[in-house]
Design a protein around this motif. Sequence first.
Motif, PDB file in Angstrom:
ATOM      1  N   UNK A  85      10.259 -22.913 -20.527  1.00  0.00           N
ATOM      2  CA  UNK A  85       8.948 -22.026 -21.210  1.00  0.00           C
ATOM      3  C   UNK A  85       8.904 -22.492 -22.584  1.00  0.00           C
ATOM      4  N   UNK A  86       9.914 -22.785 -23.120  1.00  0.00           N
ATOM      5  CA  UNK A  86      10.022 -22.937 -24.630  1.00  0.00           C
ATOM      6  C   UNK A  86       9.553 -24.499 -24.713  1.00  0.00           C
ATOM      7  N   UNK A  87       9.784 -25.318 -23.852  1.00  0.00           N
ATOM      8  CA  UNK A  87       9.157 -26.708 -24.214  1.00  0.00           C
ATOM      9  C   UNK A  87       7.713 -26.609 -23.965  1.00  0.00           C
ATOM     10  N   UNK A  88       7.147 -25.807 -22.954  1.00  0.00           N
ATOM     11  CA  UNK A  88       5.683 -25.793 -22.970  1.00  0.00           C
ATOM     12  C   UNK A  88       5.167 -25.208 -24.196  1.00  0.00           C
ATOM     13  N   UNK A  89       5.816 -24.276 -24.694  1.00  0.00           N
ATOM     14  CA  UNK A  89       5.386 -23.643 -25.946  1.00  0.00           C
ATOM     15  C   UNK A  89       5.371 -24.512 -26.992  1.00  0.00           C
ATOM     16  N   UNK A  90       6.531 -25.354 -27.121  1.00  0.00           N
ATOM     17  CA  UNK A  90       6.343 -26.289 -28.382  1.00  0.00           C
ATOM     18  C   UNK A  90       5.437 -27.227 -28.375  1.00  0.00           C
ATOM     19  N   UNK A  91       5.091 -27.722 -26.940  1.00  0.00           N
ATOM     20  CA  UNK A  91       3.950 -28.963 -26.851  1.00  0.00           C
ATOM     21  C   UNK A  91       2.782 -28.143 -27.092  1.00  0.00           C
ATOM     22  N   UNK A  92       2.608 -27.108 -26.487  1.00  0.00           N
ATOM     23  CA  UNK A  92       1.074 -26.303 -26.680  1.00  0.00           C
ATOM     24  C   UNK A  92       0.861 -26.072 -28.300  1.00  0.00           C
ATOM     25  N   UNK A  93       1.856 -25.341 -28.826  1.00  0.00           N
ATOM     26  CA  UNK A  93       1.888 -24.877 -30.193  1.00  0.00           C
ATOM     27  C   UNK A  93       1.698 -26.077 -31.012  1.00  0.00           C
ATOM     28  N   UNK A  94       2.530 -27.009 -30.819  1.00  0.00           N
ATOM     29  CA  UNK A  94       2.567 -28.214 -31.639  1.00  0.00           C
ATOM     30  C   UNK A  94       1.456 -28.890 -31.666  1.00  0.00           C
ATOM     31  N   UNK A  95       0.877 -29.091 -30.468  1.00  0.00           N
ATOM     32  CA  UNK A  95      -0.402 -29.785 -30.561  1.00  0.00           C
ATOM     33  C   UNK A  95      -1.554 -28.998 -31.186  1.00  0.00           C
TER      34      UNK A  95
END
Length: 165
Positions: A85-95
Motif C-alpha cells: 500500500x505504501x509503495x502504491x501511494x509512493x508511486x501515485x503521489x510521486x507521479x
Amino acid sequence: MATPHSRPPRIHTPVKIASLIVGVAFLLVGLLGFIPGITSDHDQLAGTGHDSGAMLFGVFQVSVLHNLVHVVFGLAGIAAARAASAAAIYLLLGGLIYLALWIFGLLIDKTGPSNFIPLNTADDWLHFTLGVGMIALGISLTRASRTTAPSYDNEVTRGDDRRIG
C-alpha cells in the motif's frame, strides 16, 4: 508447521519491487549530482537557483537542493517498498508531484528567481516522463497485485498449515 501467531510469508509484489527500483534510481541520481565528471561544471554547483551551472550527465541542470530532493525522494521510495500500500501511494503521489513539477517548469521564467530548483527544458520533459511512468506503475501494478497475490487478511491458520476463512 505454522502456528496461529506466525506471520505469513513475505510476498514481494510487483508494486513493492517497482517502488524499490524507482527509489534506488532517485537515490543514485541524487548522489551522482554531487560527483564531478558525471556532473559537468561541478565547480558551478550552487545551493539553489537558476544560476547553478552544473549539469548532470551534461544535460540536466542541478543544484545542491535539486540533488538533495532526489536523495530524499529515493529514500522515501526505498522505505515505501516495505508495504504494497505504501509503495502504491509512493508511486501515485510521486507521479502527481512530478507532473506538477513539469507544469511548474513549463510556466516559470527559467532565468528568473522563481526557478529556484533549478529546472531546464530537459528537466521539464524528464519530470513529465517520470510522472506518467510512476502513475502508470502505481495503477497497473496495484491492479496486478490484487488479482494475483494471495490474501492473508481475515484468515485464521490451523495447526496443520491449512487456511480457514
